[in-house]
Design an enzyme around this catalytic site. Structure first.
Site, mmCIF file in Angstrom:
data_model
loop_
_atom_site.group_PDB
_atom_site.id
_atom_site.type_symbol
_atom_site.label_atom_id
_atom_site.label_comp_id
_atom_site.label_asym_id
_atom_site.label_seq_id
_atom_site.Cartn_x
_atom_site.Cartn_y
_atom_site.Cartn_z
ATOM 1 N N ASP A 145 41.747 19.460 37.501
ATOM 2 C CA ASP A 145 40.711 18.160 37.671
ATOM 3 C C ASP A 145 40.979 17.443 38.631
ATOM 4 O O ASP A 145 42.127 17.347 39.337
ATOM 5 C CB ASP A 145 40.946 17.593 36.192
ATOM 6 C CG ASP A 145 39.954 16.517 35.912
ATOM 7 O OD1 ASP A 145 38.899 16.706 36.501
ATOM 8 O OD2 ASP A 145 40.001 15.403 35.425
ATOM 9 N N TRP A 154 38.772 13.892 44.734
ATOM 10 C CA TRP A 154 38.940 14.496 46.159
ATOM 11 C C TRP A 154 38.133 14.105 47.090
ATOM 12 O O TRP A 154 38.327 13.407 48.351
ATOM 13 C CB TRP A 154 39.576 15.738 46.059
ATOM 14 C CG TRP A 154 40.456 16.239 47.361
ATOM 15 C CD1 TRP A 154 41.492 16.263 47.737
ATOM 16 C CD2 TRP A 154 39.406 16.940 48.291
ATOM 17 N NE1 TRP A 154 41.642 16.527 48.921
ATOM 18 C CE2 TRP A 154 40.490 16.977 49.313
ATOM 19 C CE3 TRP A 154 38.257 17.201 48.595
ATOM 20 C CZ2 TRP A 154 39.963 17.548 50.680
ATOM 21 C CZ3 TRP A 154 37.899 17.814 49.629
ATOM 22 C CH2 TRP A 154 38.779 18.007 50.701
ATOM 23 N N HIS A 210 34.508 20.823 45.172
ATOM 24 C CA HIS A 210 34.551 21.819 44.577
ATOM 25 C C HIS A 210 35.297 23.252 45.491
ATOM 26 O O HIS A 210 35.955 24.198 44.960
ATOM 27 C CB HIS A 210 33.675 22.441 43.690
ATOM 28 C CG HIS A 210 33.380 21.443 42.483
ATOM 29 N ND1 HIS A 210 34.250 21.091 41.694
ATOM 30 C CD2 HIS A 210 32.041 20.750 42.257
ATOM 31 C CE1 HIS A 210 33.561 20.102 40.843
ATOM 32 N NE2 HIS A 210 32.474 19.857 41.330
ATOM 33 N N ASN A 213 30.968 20.587 30.731
ATOM 34 C CA ASN A 213 30.408 20.802 31.869
ATOM 35 C C ASN A 213 29.190 21.169 32.206
ATOM 36 O O ASN A 213 28.506 20.980 33.124
ATOM 37 C CB ASN A 213 31.271 21.532 32.860
ATOM 38 C CG ASN A 213 32.847 20.913 33.143
ATOM 39 O OD1 ASN A 213 33.761 21.798 33.314
ATOM 40 N ND2 ASN A 213 32.938 19.521 32.936
ATOM 41 N N GLU A 273 54.379 22.910 26.487
ATOM 42 C CA GLU A 273 54.952 21.888 27.048
ATOM 43 C C GLU A 273 53.742 21.419 28.014
ATOM 44 O O GLU A 273 53.296 22.128 28.770
ATOM 45 C CB GLU A 273 56.157 22.306 27.909
ATOM 46 C CG GLU A 273 57.089 22.560 27.035
ATOM 47 C CD GLU A 273 57.662 21.607 26.053
ATOM 48 O OE1 GLU A 273 57.717 20.629 26.625
ATOM 49 O OE2 GLU A 273 58.403 22.112 24.849
#
Ligand code: IPE
Ligand code: IPE
Ligand code: MG
Length: 243
Positions: free
Chosen positions: A18, A23, A35, A66, A205
């Site tokens: 993500d 960005w 992307h 999406n 985890e």
């Protein structure tokens, strides 16, 4: 690399990639450029996982939700996916990587699906690592799909209600041939799982990082694995029982 213990590697790493949009925004580019940069990070991380000796790497590339993004973005993502598969096929062969996919694949564009099937077929004999793409994937959709198929097999007499246990359910999921993820990494600074592998992550985890996906690389991957190795996975027991 020598910080990590080769005897305590996560067998299966799953990643929610993500932060491409943010960005791009921070570099004053359009989302699509984000992307594209994200696809470069995929290449880096796949190669690193292969080198480290990870058995399975699952990448959340496109969620069920999406599909509700602007049409142009969905289209670009589909094109990028197709391009990625075309471009990386040889590299996958060279690195011994087998490509698999999970999700409601028949919703994908015909051309993308065709490319996906070709790459999966071509790489099907590779044994060094499984690269598993979650495409048009939703955890709830997967569970509903499994329930539907279990009912169908029940109606045709293949299974009885009393036979249905956790192992049975697992056999009906998209991930039936894969181990559960040991480590989930989510980049992009959101602390949620966004409908990803809901059933399979019962004891996974989690490693959350603010790093945006295009900036994620080998160094932070090693950091995530190091943190994973410092944790004690008790699976409901107490420490003393684990030794
Ligand atoms: C992840 O980046 C890529 C996909 C969901 C396909 P985003 O596009 O969600 O990036 P942000 O969250 O807007 O920064
Ligand atoms: C999750 O990212 C899906 C993928 C990385 C493919 P999103 O950016 O779609 O997640 P939400 O909607 O913000 O939770
Ligand atoms: Mg996002």
């Amino acid at each position: 690399m020598n910080k990590i213990d080769p005897n305590k590697l996560p067998r299966h790493i799953a990643i929610i990639m993500d932060g491409n949009g943010r960005w791009a925004k921070s570099h004053t580019f359009g989302r699509i450029t984000g992307h594209k940069q994200g696809a470069k990070a995929v290449r880096v991380v796949v190669t690193a996982c292969r080198k480290i000796g990870i058995d399975v790497l699952t990448l959340y590339a496109f969620s069920m939700e999406n599909w509700f993004r602007p049409k142009e973005e969905v289209l670009s993502l589909m094109n990028l996916l197709k391009e990625y598969l075309e471009k990386e096929e040889d590299e996958m062969m060279e690195q011994g990587i087998r490509l698999t996919a999970v999700g409601k694949l028949d919703s994908l564009d015909k051309k993308v699906l065709e490319q996906l099937h070709n790459t999966m077929k071509k790489t099907s004999k590779n044994t060094k690592m499984v690269l598993n793409l979650a495409l048009s994937y939703g955890g709830r959709e997967e569970i509903a799909m499994a329930a539907r198929h279990i009912l169908m097999d029940g109606l045709s007499g293949k299974i009885k209600p009393g036979d249905i246990n956790e192992q049975t359910v697992e056999q009906y999921l998209y991930t039936k041939d894969l181990p559960d993820p040991d480590l989930l990494i989510r980049t992009g600074g959101e602390w949620r799982i966004s409908n990803f592998l809901l059933y399979q992550m019962a004891y996974t985890e989690f490693y959350f990082t603010k790093t945006l996906w295009p900036d994620f690389g080998e160094e932070e991957l090693l950091e995530a694995i190091t943190q994973f190795q410092r944790r004690e996975r008790r699976f409901g027991r107490i420490s003393e029982q684990l030794r």
